[in-house]
Design a protein around this motif. Structure first.
Motif, mmCIF file in Angstrom:
data_model
loop_
_atom_site.group_PDB
_atom_site.id
_atom_site.type_symbol
_atom_site.label_atom_id
_atom_site.label_comp_id
_atom_site.label_asym_id
_atom_site.label_seq_id
_atom_site.Cartn_x
_atom_site.Cartn_y
_atom_site.Cartn_z
ATOM 1 N N VAL A 293 28.509 83.732 -150.801
ATOM 2 C CA VAL A 293 29.700 84.577 -150.730
ATOM 3 C C VAL A 293 30.639 84.256 -151.883
ATOM 4 N N CYS A 294 31.162 85.297 -152.498
ATOM 5 C CA CYS A 294 32.171 85.157 -153.555
ATOM 6 C C CYS A 294 33.521 85.492 -152.928
ATOM 7 N N VAL A 295 34.177 84.469 -152.429
ATOM 8 C CA VAL A 295 35.462 84.631 -151.749
ATOM 9 C C VAL A 295 36.402 83.541 -152.246
ATOM 10 N N ALA A 296 37.648 83.562 -151.767
ATOM 11 C CA ALA A 296 38.661 82.629 -152.259
ATOM 12 C C ALA A 296 38.185 81.180 -152.207
ATOM 13 N N ALA A 297 37.505 80.810 -151.122
ATOM 14 C CA ALA A 297 37.083 79.416 -150.951
ATOM 15 C C ALA A 297 36.025 78.997 -151.964
ATOM 16 N N THR A 298 35.274 79.949 -152.495
ATOM 17 C CA THR A 298 34.208 79.603 -153.442
ATOM 18 C C THR A 298 34.577 79.928 -154.887
ATOM 19 N N VAL A 299 35.807 80.381 -155.119
ATOM 20 C CA VAL A 299 36.230 80.714 -156.481
ATOM 21 C C VAL A 299 36.130 79.514 -157.431
ATOM 22 N N PRO A 300 36.485 78.276 -157.018
ATOM 23 C CA PRO A 300 36.323 77.149 -157.957
ATOM 24 C C PRO A 300 34.891 77.002 -158.475
ATOM 25 N N ALA A 301 33.908 77.143 -157.593
ATOM 26 C CA ALA A 301 32.514 77.048 -158.031
ATOM 27 C C ALA A 301 32.150 78.218 -158.938
ATOM 28 N N LEU A 302 32.636 79.401 -158.589
ATOM 29 C CA LEU A 302 32.367 80.583 -159.411
ATOM 30 C C LEU A 302 33.021 80.442 -160.782
ATOM 31 N N ARG A 303 34.243 79.922 -160.814
ATOM 32 C CA ARG A 303 34.948 79.743 -162.088
ATOM 33 C C ARG A 303 34.181 78.803 -163.014
ATOM 34 N N GLN A 304 33.720 77.681 -162.480
ATOM 35 C CA GLN A 304 33.001 76.725 -163.323
ATOM 36 C C GLN A 304 31.694 77.319 -163.828
ATOM 37 N N ALA A 305 30.995 78.051 -162.961
ATOM 38 C CA ALA A 305 29.739 78.672 -163.389
ATOM 39 C C ALA A 305 29.988 79.698 -164.492
ATOM 40 N N CYS A 306 31.068 80.460 -164.358
ATOM 41 C CA CYS A 306 31.395 81.455 -165.387
ATOM 42 C C CYS A 306 31.776 80.779 -166.698
ATOM 43 N N LYS A 307 32.535 79.686 -166.619
ATOM 44 C CA LYS A 307 32.885 78.959 -167.839
ATOM 45 C C LYS A 307 31.637 78.427 -168.539
ATOM 46 N N ASP A 308 30.708 77.892 -167.756
ATOM 47 C CA ASP A 308 29.468 77.381 -168.344
ATOM 48 C C ASP A 308 28.705 78.500 -169.044
ATOM 49 N N ALA A 309 28.708 79.680 -168.429
ATOM 50 C CA ALA A 309 27.998 80.816 -169.018
ATOM 51 C C ALA A 309 28.689 81.305 -170.287
ATOM 52 N N LEU A 310 30.012 81.427 -170.247
ATOM 53 C CA LEU A 310 30.749 81.947 -171.398
ATOM 54 C C LEU A 310 30.732 80.968 -172.567
ATOM 55 N N ALA A 311 30.603 79.684 -172.276
ATOM 56 C CA ALA A 311 30.550 78.680 -173.347
ATOM 57 C C ALA A 311 29.325 78.857 -174.235
ATOM 58 N N LEU A 312 28.338 79.605 -173.755
ATOM 59 C CA LEU A 312 27.125 79.849 -174.537
ATOM 60 C C LEU A 312 27.320 80.954 -175.572
ATOM 61 N N SER A 313 28.481 81.625 -175.531
ATOM 62 C CA SER A 313 28.876 82.596 -176.563
ATOM 63 C C SER A 313 27.862 83.714 -176.763
ATOM 64 N N CYS A 314 27.489 84.365 -175.672
ATOM 65 C CA CYS A 314 26.608 85.526 -175.780
ATOM 66 C C CYS A 314 26.949 86.507 -174.660
ATOM 67 N N ASP A 315 26.237 87.629 -174.619
ATOM 68 C CA ASP A 315 26.457 88.595 -173.550
ATOM 69 C C ASP A 315 26.171 87.944 -172.196
ATOM 70 N N LEU A 316 26.836 88.464 -171.165
ATOM 71 C CA LEU A 316 26.687 87.884 -169.831
ATOM 72 C C LEU A 316 26.171 88.923 -168.847
ATOM 73 N N ARG A 317 25.055 88.577 -168.203
ATOM 74 C CA ARG A 317 24.524 89.392 -167.109
ATOM 75 C C ARG A 317 24.767 88.651 -165.798
ATOM 76 N N LEU A 318 25.292 89.357 -164.814
ATOM 77 C CA LEU A 318 25.543 88.775 -163.502
ATOM 78 C C LEU A 318 24.576 89.385 -162.495
ATOM 79 N N ASP A 319 23.870 88.526 -161.788
ATOM 80 C CA ASP A 319 22.935 88.957 -160.748
ATOM 81 C C ASP A 319 23.571 88.650 -159.396
ATOM 82 N N LEU A 320 24.007 89.688 -158.704
ATOM 83 C CA LEU A 320 24.681 89.535 -157.413
ATOM 84 C C LEU A 320 23.843 90.109 -156.271
ATOM 85 N N GLN A 321 22.532 90.142 -156.466
ATOM 86 C CA GLN A 321 21.657 90.699 -155.443
ATOM 87 C C GLN A 321 21.747 89.914 -154.137
ATOM 88 N N ALA A 322 21.951 88.597 -154.233
ATOM 89 C CA ALA A 322 21.971 87.757 -153.034
ATOM 90 C C ALA A 322 23.393 87.417 -152.587
#
Length: 373
Positions: A293-322
């Motif tokens: 679930v992507c909700v307020a309680a899990t935003v810290p984990a989501l934020r860190q994952a997004c930062k790790d992805a953006l640090a790679l300096s390329c296009d970003l694909r998000l898979d939210l199937q699950a």
């Protein structure tokens, strides 16, 4: 002026932002917003202050380019009681209205020994000059270093080197733009990186309030959410805009606000797990897969994952199937991610999504993220 190395500065993702009908709103009080503005001035750090109200919200749903300008702001605060009321209905933590005029008014009470240097750009004929004289006569924490009234010219004519150099020559701390919502935002988007002022804000009515040509509603009217009625009494032509906004809001209430309210009522508040998996970059893009679930309680984990992805300096694909839920705080963070990628000319898309996530994206007003990349 403090500027970040392109692609390196991910500090904008640390903002606590909620998404309300497609726009990001910083979870800040008036005092906190004022401190952000003062810090930006002291540190010479760029801060585009947007103040969306209901009219912004309606216009952004109809105009993707206008919406994009709000996404690109460094601060976006709720300037309107209808925004606060909608947030309360949805359980969002926007505690109070933060009007741009209140922020500017509070600057009057700052340090008179080091006043904020303001520059007015736009407004009715004579209003900017009158506001400048009145501010400088009052003294206190504000000092007007210049003004320009470009009238109804084109964005091109308002963005010449001569215009920008004239503003920069006064070394302002805060450029107050009064060109109307859409034109003001578009002018800032075009010229913000050419302007040396750390703070820029499209505070349209401020120039009239400061000039004394329009009186602000008394504090009680503002607290009761009746400033719109006072404004109509002062400027009768505004009733058409307010009536149009109210009509446009009705289908949004039925199609977005009520379903999101019902989802909040039914949500299992104990389900707060989010697993993230970042795949190795391939073909110029990185894929971030989310499960849970992507909700307020899990935003810290989501934020860190997004930062790790953006640090790679390329296009970003998000898979939210699950992904089983997507609330306004998580959506707010994804808007910051989208804005980061847009500013750098990179792609950001939700390429795979569950039926529930697709529905939530439409309800949040963010279906534009659903695309291939």
């Amino acid at each position: 002026m403090t500027t970040a190395t392109p692609g390196a500065d991910l500090s904008q993702l640390d903002r606590r932002v909620v998404c309300l009908l497609g726009l990001p709103f910083d979870v800040l009080t008036l005092d906190e917003t004022l401190q952000e503005v003062r810090d930006a001035i002291a540190q010479r750090r760029r801060c585009w202050l947007s103040t969306p109200n209901l009219n912004f919200l309606i216009a952004a749903r109809q105009d993707p380019e206008f919406r994009r300008t709000v996404l690109h702001s460094e601060l976006s605060v709720a300037d309107g009681m209808p925004i606060v009321w909608l947030a309360r209905l949805l359980g969002l933590p926007l505690r109070e209205r933060v009007a741009g005029s209140d922020v500017f008014e509070a600057l009057h009470h700052g340090n008179a020994a080091r006043p904020v240097r303001a520059y007015f750009f736009g407004g009715p004929d004579g209003a900017a000059e009158a506001a400048s004289r009145r501010i400088n006569a009052l003294g206190g924490g504000l000092h007007c270093v210049g003004f320009d009234s470009p009238g109804f010219g084109s964005l091109d004519s308002m963005s010449t080197d001569a215009v920008i150099e004239r503003i920069n020559a006064t070394q302002p701390d805060f450029v107050v733009v009064s060109l109307g919502a859409k034109k003001g935002q578009a002018w800032i988007e075009r010229n913000r990186h050419r302007l040396m002022a750390p703070v820029i804000g499209p505070l349209g009515a401020v120039v009239n309030f400061e000039a004394g040509t329009v009186r602000r509603a008394p504090p009680l009217w503002r607290r009761l959410g009746l400033e719109w009625l006072w404004r109509i009494m002062q400027e009768p032509a505004l009733w058409r805009r307010y009536a149009g906004d109210a009509r446009a809001l009705l289908p949004m209430l039925w199609g977005s606000v009520l379903p999101l309210w019902w989802a909040r009522v039914r949500r299992d508040r104990h389900a707060s797990r989010l697993d993230t998996h970042l795949e190795a970059p391939a073909a110029g893009a990185v894929t971030l897969r989310l499960r849970g679930v992507c909700v307020a309680a899990t935003v810290p984990a989501l934020r860190q994952a997004c930062k790790d992805a953006l640090a790679l300096s390329c296009d970003l694909r998000l898979d939210l199937q699950a992904v089983e839920e997507l609330d306004a705080e998580a959506m707010g963070l994804l808007l910051l991610v989208q804005a980061h990628q847009q500013r750098l000319g990179r792609g950001c898309a939700i390429t795979v999504a569950s039926p529930l996530v697709r529905r939530r994206l439409r309800q949040h007003g963010c279906a534009d993220l659903l695309k291939s990349l």
